[in-house]
Enzyme design. Structure first.
Site, PDB file in Angstrom:
ATOM      1  N   ASP A  16       0.818  -1.216   0.000  1.00 61.52           N
ATOM      2  CA  ASP A  16       0.000   0.000   0.000  1.00 61.52           C
ATOM      3  C   ASP A  16       0.850   1.263   0.000  1.00 61.52           C
ATOM      4  O   ASP A  16       0.682   2.149  -0.847  1.00 61.52           O
ATOM      5  CB  ASP A  16      -0.930   0.014   1.214  1.00 61.52           C
ATOM      6  N   ARG A  97      -0.730   3.634  17.923  1.00 58.86           N
ATOM      7  CA  ARG A  97      -1.065   4.684  16.968  1.00 58.86           C
ATOM      8  C   ARG A  97      -0.725   6.096  17.446  1.00 58.86           C
ATOM      9  O   ARG A  97      -0.188   6.895  16.678  1.00 58.86           O
ATOM     10  CB  ARG A  97      -2.538   4.589  16.561  1.00 58.86           C
ATOM     11  N   ASP A 126      -7.976   2.684  12.196  1.00 60.83           N
ATOM     12  CA  ASP A 126      -6.732   3.441  12.235  1.00 60.83           C
ATOM     13  C   ASP A 126      -6.831   4.817  11.581  1.00 60.83           C
ATOM     14  O   ASP A 126      -6.147   5.751  11.996  1.00 60.83           O
ATOM     15  CB  ASP A 126      -5.603   2.635  11.585  1.00 60.83           C
ATOM     16  N   SER A 178      -3.982 -10.239   6.887  1.00 58.98           N
ATOM     17  CA  SER A 178      -3.497  -8.898   7.199  1.00 58.98           C
ATOM     18  C   SER A 178      -2.962  -8.912   8.618  1.00 58.98           C
ATOM     19  O   SER A 178      -3.663  -9.325   9.542  1.00 58.98           O
ATOM     20  CB  SER A 178      -4.632  -7.880   7.077  1.00 58.98           C
TER      21      SER A 178
END
Length: 402
Positions: A16, A97, A126, A178
């Site tokens: 990505d 995060r 996210d 993932s």
């Protein structure tokens, strides 16, 4: 789009973000700086990441070592609150995060960027976490989320996009699962897990040994706690990060810390994942064991309230808020007397606190004994019960009158 001159991208080296770099340059006509956060995801993921970023078209790549800070300033404070999302999830991805976003913003300000970019999809949590942190720390910077803008929708689209531009990429067409990893945990989603009737197979677990294949002999681990923080393991003083690394190895060997959960995402849909938090599960059990000795009923109840509230706050990306600081301050006060030592038994996926002691313990064998004692007059309980149940007694008498 041409108003953006320089953007800092949260870069992982995966498919990505490799496609995002040339896409940004083409669609925004801007310089792209890659920012990589080392949060303990492992050398394999970081190997060659700078070369990948430059080969994809980044003008520079900065790698920030955030491992110690992540554990000391984000994970350990969260542990004090007792936060567990929806009863099972130890917030592995969620806690990483805010520190990544904070470091990314610092990088952007240092290099004079006017925009931030992330590779989060429009379906996940996210995107909210990153952008909420960006808003709190640098509201003047534009945020670019390619997955909400471009027309690419599949891995094949991304691979074709890179191939057309002769940009090297080691990713394959098939990515069954993932995964997201840091020092605290690893998550696995997708593949067979998308059908909730399917049991997880061996590929759904990346770190921990299958509990059925774990050692037949249990192992004991000693943990020392001061003010609600783990300061030593097996008699050796350790930093927060080193303690986690040590306990991760122990937990992995004994299959500790596996959960299979269907959770409520912030965007409204449910998702299923297999999460592994070996060292964290041991830490959580140790802290809660000391709390059982030290905290009285009302204090423990309030700590649980803090934990529930904080689990949603962290999950929802609200770290840089006054509420976060207030809850952490309350947890700090409660943890002041949470000192002690715990011995935990690790056995085939289970963690059990088998020994615990504290100089601040409110447990008294003299009071709790079932044998004869001289410190508690059982007849005194009658008056207590009569006052404790007075409201119920009055209500019942009123009903009888009616």
């Amino acid at each position: 789009m041409s108003q953006v001159k320089k953007v800092v991208l949260a870069y992982s080296g995966g498919l990505d973000t490799s496609a995002i770099i040339p896409w940004l340059k083409e669609n925004y006509d801007c310089e792209v700086v890659a920012f990589v956060a080392d949060v303990g995801q492992g050398d394999a993921e970081l190997e060659g990441v700078e070369a990948k970023a430059l080969a994809s078209g980044a003008s520079a790549c900065y790698i920030a070592d955030l491992k110690e800070e992540l554990v000391a300033d984000y994970i350990f404070p969260t542990l004090k609150t007792g936060a567990v999302y929806e009863g099972k999830y130890l917030l592995g991805t969620s806690m990483a995060r805010p520190i990544i976003a904070k470091a990314q913003v610092a990088c952007a300000l240092e290099v004079g960027a006017d925009a931030l970019c992330h590779g989060c999809t429009g379906k996940g949590n996210d995107q909210v976490r990153f952008e909420s942190c960006f808003a709190a720390l640098a509201p003047q910077l534009k945020v670019i989320a390619p997955w909400r803008e471009w027309d690419m929708r599949s891995r094949e689209d991304l691979l074709n996009y890179l191939a057309e531009r002769n940009i090297p990429c080691s990713a394959s067409l098939e990515k069954i699962y993932s995964r997201d990893a840091n020092a605290w945990h690893i998550s696995t989603e997708g593949g067979v897990l998308e059908e909730t009737w399917n049991q997880p197979n061996e590929h759904c677990w990346a770190w921990t040994k299958d509990p059925e294949e774990a050692p037949d002999a249990a192992e004991l681990v000693s943990v020392k706690v001061e003010h609600g923080q783990i300061v030593a393991v097996d008699g050796e003083a350790m930093s927060p990060y080193n303690a986690l690394v040590y306990l991760n190895k122990k937990g992995i060997e004994h299959g500790v810390g596996r959960i299979d959960i269907v959770e409520n995402r912030m965007v409204g849909m449910k998702s299923r994942g297999c999460y592994e938090t070996p060292g964290g599960t041991i830490m959580m059990e140790a802290l809660r064991a000391v709390e059982q000795l030290v905290l009285d009923k009302e204090c423990f109840d309030f700590r649980q309230t803090i934990g529930l509230k904080f689990s949603h706050l962290v999950y929802d990306g609200r770290w840089f808020t006054p509420l976060c600081q207030s809850l952490l301050a309350a947890a700090d006060v409660i943890a002041q007397d949470v000192n002690g030592e715990v011995v935990l038994k690790l056995y085939k996926g289970n963690v059990t606190a088998v020994q615990k002691r504290s100089d601040n313990s409110l447990y008294s064998e003299e009071f709790a004994t079932f044998g004869e004692d001289e410190v508690y007059d059982q007849s005194h309980a009658e008056g207590f019960i009569r006052l404790y149940s007075l409201a119920s007694r009055i209500r019942a008498l009123n009903e009888q009158k009616k």
